[in-house]
Design a protein around this motif. Sequence first.
Motif, PDB file in Angstrom:
ATOM      1  N   ASN A  32      -4.117  -2.399   4.835  1.00 56.22           N
ATOM      2  CA  ASN A  32      -5.269  -2.070   3.991  1.00 56.22           C
ATOM      3  C   ASN A  32      -6.409  -3.087   4.029  1.00 56.22           C
ATOM      4  N   LEU A 107     -10.555   1.268  -3.545  1.00 58.78           N
ATOM      5  CA  LEU A 107      -9.738   1.446  -4.744  1.00 58.78           C
ATOM      6  C   LEU A 107      -9.330   2.912  -4.949  1.00 58.78           C
ATOM      7  N   TYR A 130       0.579   8.333  -5.674  1.00 54.43           N
ATOM      8  CA  TYR A 130      -0.604   7.523  -5.959  1.00 54.43           C
ATOM      9  C   TYR A 130      -0.220   6.220  -6.660  1.00 54.43           C
ATOM     10  N   ILE A 131       0.623   6.320  -7.697  1.00 52.76           N
ATOM     11  CA  ILE A 131       0.978   5.122  -8.477  1.00 52.76           C
ATOM     12  C   ILE A 131       1.705   4.096  -7.600  1.00 52.76           C
ATOM     13  N   LYS A 132       2.598   4.595  -6.716  1.00 57.97           N
ATOM     14  CA  LYS A 132       3.341   3.671  -5.848  1.00 57.97           C
ATOM     15  C   LYS A 132       2.400   2.888  -4.922  1.00 57.97           C
ATOM     16  N   GLY A 133       1.261   3.495  -4.615  1.00 62.48           N
ATOM     17  CA  GLY A 133       0.342   2.856  -3.668  1.00 62.48           C
ATOM     18  C   GLY A 133      -0.752   2.014  -4.310  1.00 62.48           C
ATOM     19  N   ILE A 134      -0.744   1.901  -5.646  1.00 57.96           N
ATOM     20  CA  ILE A 134      -1.835   1.175  -6.327  1.00 57.96           C
ATOM     21  C   ILE A 134      -2.007  -0.273  -5.828  1.00 57.96           C
ATOM     22  N   PRO A 135      -0.907  -1.044  -5.635  1.00 61.66           N
ATOM     23  CA  PRO A 135      -1.125  -2.426  -5.156  1.00 61.66           C
ATOM     24  C   PRO A 135      -1.896  -2.456  -3.831  1.00 61.66           C
ATOM     25  N   PHE A 136      -1.647  -1.470  -2.964  1.00 64.15           N
ATOM     26  CA  PHE A 136      -2.348  -1.436  -1.674  1.00 64.15           C
ATOM     27  C   PHE A 136      -3.812  -1.028  -1.854  1.00 64.15           C
ATOM     28  N   VAL A 138      -5.557  -1.865  -4.474  1.00 63.33           N
ATOM     29  CA  VAL A 138      -6.210  -3.069  -5.005  1.00 63.33           C
ATOM     30  C   VAL A 138      -6.536  -4.024  -3.846  1.00 63.33           C
ATOM     31  N   ILE A 139      -5.582  -4.177  -2.919  1.00 65.94           N
ATOM     32  CA  ILE A 139      -5.831  -5.027  -1.732  1.00 65.94           C
ATOM     33  C   ILE A 139      -7.006  -4.445  -0.931  1.00 65.94           C
ATOM     34  N   CYS A 141      -9.446  -2.589  -1.999  1.00 64.60           N
ATOM     35  CA  CYS A 141     -10.689  -2.797  -2.755  1.00 64.60           C
ATOM     36  C   CYS A 141     -11.229  -4.206  -2.512  1.00 64.60           C
TER      37      CYS A 141
ATOM     38  N   PHE B  18     -13.671  -4.683 -10.608  1.00 66.17           N
ATOM     39  CA  PHE B  18     -12.443  -5.478 -10.619  1.00 66.17           C
ATOM     40  C   PHE B  18     -11.632  -5.256 -11.900  1.00 66.17           C
ATOM     41  N   ALA B  21      -9.662  -2.279 -11.172  1.00 66.51           N
ATOM     42  CA  ALA B  21      -8.565  -2.638 -10.258  1.00 66.51           C
ATOM     43  C   ALA B  21      -7.397  -3.265 -11.034  1.00 66.51           C
ATOM     44  N   LEU B  24      -5.625  -0.619 -13.143  1.00 64.66           N
ATOM     45  CA  LEU B  24      -4.751   0.229 -12.315  1.00 64.66           C
ATOM     46  C   LEU B  24      -3.470  -0.512 -11.950  1.00 64.66           C
ATOM     47  N   TYR B  25      -3.605  -1.839 -11.710  1.00 64.81           N
ATOM     48  CA  TYR B  25      -2.412  -2.616 -11.370  1.00 64.81           C
ATOM     49  C   TYR B  25      -1.425  -2.637 -12.540  1.00 64.81           C
ATOM     50  N   PHE B  28       0.450   0.501 -12.565  1.00 64.10           N
ATOM     51  CA  PHE B  28       1.522   0.419 -11.565  1.00 64.10           C
ATOM     52  C   PHE B  28       2.725  -0.342 -12.127  1.00 64.10           C
ATOM     53  N   TYR B  82       3.489  -5.171   3.208  1.00 64.49           N
ATOM     54  CA  TYR B  82       3.964  -3.989   2.478  1.00 64.49           C
ATOM     55  C   TYR B  82       5.305  -4.265   1.794  1.00 64.49           C
ATOM     56  N   SER B 112       7.386   4.463  -0.812  1.00 61.87           N
ATOM     57  CA  SER B 112       6.439   3.848   0.115  1.00 61.87           C
ATOM     58  C   SER B 112       6.485   2.325   0.124  1.00 61.87           C
TER      59      SER B 112
END
Lengths: 168, 134
Positions: A32, A107, A130-136, A138-139, A141, B18, B21, B24-25, B28, B82, B112
């Motif tokens: 990402n 984002l 979607y939720i599982k991919g949020i950290p990616f 953020v990266i 963004c 930010f 962001a 959202l974190y 998660f 990842y 994932s």
Amino acid sequence: MKVSVKAKDIAVIGIMSALLITVQIAMSFLPNIELISLLIILSTITFGWKTLYIIYIFAFAEGAIFGFGTWWICYLYVWTILMLITMIFRKNRSPFFWAMVAGAFGLSFGALCSIPFLFIGGKAMALSDYIKGIPFDVIHCIGNYVSVLVLFKPLYKLFDRLKRKEFR
Amino acid sequence: MKKEKSWIKILLATLALFAIAVLLYFVFLKNIEPPTEGIKKITVRVIVPGEDVQEFAITTEADTLRQALEEEGLIKGQTSTYGFFITEVNGRKADDSKQEWWCITKDGESISSGADLINIRDNDKYELTLMEGY
């Protein structure tokens, strides 16, 4: 919206598509962190609607290299969305503005890519993906924001100079 | 004065981006399942197309799937951004030249994140499937 393609355009489309593919593969070890958003923004500002050709050549080449999986479906619309947003604000030359656009795009990338899952497995599957991919996201963004902020100005100057020189 | 206003707008927009962001974190983090405390039993099925499915019942105190599988000597892999990326399961290595990779699923649903980011709970059932094609 008139898209006429001349020989020089074909050359530009070919070079830009090759550049996108090369940059994507070269940076694929960094999840990402990408320069595709920046290049699509610059290409849209410089070449306008012709960027559509570049996006779809890039998308089909990516599919041919990595396989036409579920992830590929989102490549059919996600870059076009960025291009359309760029077309709206095409006159803007502020690196901060484009860093914001690219950051927001990064984002929302996961949300946009989870759309096919709405049709495959319904709302729950799309939301969970979607939720599982949020950290990616953020990266993505932060990566987009920083790369566009740093590289927009010098690359825009380069693209603009090439356009003036070659497309007088 | 006009320039100053535009800077304030840019600063506020950046802060807002930010802030979203970060928000959202937290969404998660709130949605990750915490591991079960103490001993738990999990089942791991290793699926290689064209071969018999192998099933492993694992009793462990580990918190993550990676720890549990490594304790059993079932996997090898490498760390990427990842998370931990499995390259070998029960002696069967994924062949890069054939675009092979190990896919982790839980009750048939895709996951994932890497094995080190998966918190395990008692009676969890995982599948490690050798896939071909990215």
